[in-house]
Scaffold this active site. Structure first.
Site, short mmCIF file in Angstrom:
data_model
loop_
_atom_site.label_atom_id
_atom_site.label_comp_id
_atom_site.label_asym_id
_atom_site.label_seq_id
_atom_site.Cartn_x
_atom_site.Cartn_y
_atom_site.Cartn_z
N GLY A 169 28.75 45.21 38.95
CA GLY A 169 28.21 44.80 40.25
C GLY A 169 28.04 45.95 41.23
O GLY A 169 27.81 45.73 42.42
N LYS A 202 28.40 33.94 36.58
CA LYS A 202 29.52 33.91 37.52
C LYS A 202 29.43 32.64 38.40
O LYS A 202 28.99 31.61 37.91
CB LYS A 202 29.57 35.21 38.32
CG LYS A 202 29.55 36.43 37.39
CD LYS A 202 29.82 37.74 38.06
CE LYS A 202 29.74 38.86 37.03
NZ LYS A 202 30.08 40.16 37.57
N ASN A 207 26.00 36.43 32.28
CA ASN A 207 27.19 35.86 32.94
C ASN A 207 26.79 35.54 34.38
O ASN A 207 26.67 36.44 35.20
CB ASN A 207 28.33 36.88 32.89
CG ASN A 207 29.54 36.43 33.69
OD1 ASN A 207 29.63 35.27 34.09
ND2 ASN A 207 30.48 37.34 33.90
N GLU A 210 33.37 46.59 29.44
CA GLU A 210 32.84 46.54 30.80
C GLU A 210 33.71 47.40 31.72
O GLU A 210 34.74 46.91 32.23
CB GLU A 210 32.85 45.09 31.32
CG GLU A 210 31.99 44.15 30.52
CD GLU A 210 31.55 42.96 31.36
OE1 GLU A 210 30.35 42.79 31.52
OE2 GLU A 210 32.41 42.24 31.89
N SER A 246 26.34 46.66 35.36
CA SER A 246 25.09 47.12 35.94
C SER A 246 24.00 47.39 34.90
O SER A 246 23.23 48.35 35.01
CB SER A 246 25.32 48.35 36.82
OG SER A 246 26.15 48.00 37.92
N GLU A 249 37.01 40.26 36.45
CA GLU A 249 37.23 39.50 37.69
C GLU A 249 38.38 38.52 37.52
O GLU A 249 39.16 38.29 38.44
CB GLU A 249 35.93 38.79 38.11
CG GLU A 249 34.93 39.79 38.69
CD GLU A 249 33.47 39.45 38.47
OE1 GLU A 249 33.14 38.28 38.18
OE2 GLU A 249 32.64 40.37 38.58
N HIS A 257 37.47 38.41 31.43
CA HIS A 257 36.57 39.17 32.31
C HIS A 257 37.39 39.88 33.38
O HIS A 257 38.40 39.34 33.86
CB HIS A 257 35.54 38.22 32.95
CG HIS A 257 34.47 38.97 33.68
ND1 HIS A 257 34.66 39.45 34.95
CD2 HIS A 257 33.24 39.36 33.30
CE1 HIS A 257 33.57 40.09 35.34
NE2 HIS A 257 32.69 40.06 34.35
P1 PGA Z 1 26.85 43.19 36.52
O1 PGA Z 1 28.07 42.29 35.93
O2 PGA Z 1 25.79 43.20 35.47
O3 PGA Z 1 26.44 42.46 37.77
O4 PGA Z 1 27.40 44.55 36.77
C1 PGA Z 1 28.45 42.41 34.60
C2 PGA Z 1 29.60 41.46 34.30
O5 PGA Z 1 30.46 41.28 35.17
O6 PGA Z 1 29.68 40.89 33.20
#
Ligand code: PGA
Length: 257
Positions: A179, A16, A14, A173, A219, A103, A101
């Site tokens: 992140g 983003k 992803n 997640e 992560s 976010e 997601h």
């Molecule tokens: P990350 O993000 O691997 O940077 O923690 C995962 C995601 O948001 O799908």
């Protein structure tokens, strides 16, 4: 054959709101060798910005690398300024669309209801949703993880038939792991994945529950991927930060083999 043995691992990047079109093309070029080497064993997906989907579709020329969009609207067309519809994404060669997601839920006000409408639109357009669920840190600390995840899974899948649910990828997640560099332990993740599969069995049937692939995200890095992906109900990874570097993403893909 055990039901789980039929699930092919799926590793998705992803991206983003990262990578210009030339940068996206360069990253995929770097991944081609790795993807060709693992082709049948692991399904590899990248989710660039909307802008890079068409150029990547052309550049991939049938390479075993699938495209995902990061979002879509639930209507096919109309007066929805700034939105992109599922049929438009299908036409560009997208196999998957990420819906729900965290976010999008946290920053853009998405709810289980809007996520459900998007998931239905993705299915109707002939693609597969990657439906994301996960608890916040406060919810985990209040022992609400399984309740929150159950509500999100039920809400996201509401009214969708078993035959379509079987094509879904679910992504667990935990919000506190995204992140942050702080991944869930393999035991924490496996517990939630097993609970989700159990819920799918109750909502649908054992066959459907056994077919849905459940990714872990939050992560995921080259040094924790193998252990996470080694859990019986973890069928892949949804990778953010580490998917932006070809070497790291390639290492995670290899860890899934
Ligand atoms: P990350 O993000 O691997 O940077 O923690 C995962 C995601 O948001 O799908």
């Amino acid at each position: 054959m055990a039901v789980s043995a039929r699930r092919r691992k799926i590793v998705a990047g992803n991206w983003k709101m990262n990578k210009t079109v030339p940068e996206a093309l360069a990253l995929v070029r770097e991944l081609r060798g790795t993807v060709a080497a693992v082709g049948d064993v692991v399904e590899v997906v990248v989710a660039p910005t909307f802008l890079a989907l068409q150029p990547l579709h052309v550049a991939l020329e049938g390479a075993p690398l699938q495209l995902a969009a990061q979002n879509c609207h639930w209507e096919s067309s109309g007066a929805f300024t700034g939105e992109v519809s599922a049929p438009m994404l299908a036409e560009l060669g997208c196999a998957y669309v990420i819906v729900g997601h965290s976010e999008r839920r946290q920053l853009f006000g998405e709810t289980d209801e809007s996520v459900n409408k998007k998931a239905r639109a993705v299915v109707a357009a002939g693609m597969k949703p990657i439906l994301c669920v996960g608890e916040t840190l406060a919810e985990r600390e209040a022992n609400q993880t399984l309740d929150v995840v159950e509500r999100q899974v039920r809400g996201g899948l509401a009214g969708i038939e078993a035959k379509d649910v079987a094509t879904f990828v679910l992504a667990y997640e935990p919000v506190w792991a995204i992140g942050t560099g702080r991944n869930a332990t393999s035991a924490q993740a496996q517990e939630v994945h097993a609970a989700i599969r159990g819920l799918l069995g109750r909502l649908y049937d054992g066959e459907t529950a056994g077919r849905v692939r459940i990714q872990y995200g939050g992560s995921v890095k080259p040094d924790n991927a193998a252990e996470l992906l080694g859990q019986p109900d973890i069928d892949g990874a949804l990778v953010g930060g580490a998917s932006l570097k070809a070497g790291d993403f390639a290492a995670i893909i290899k860890a899934a083999t």
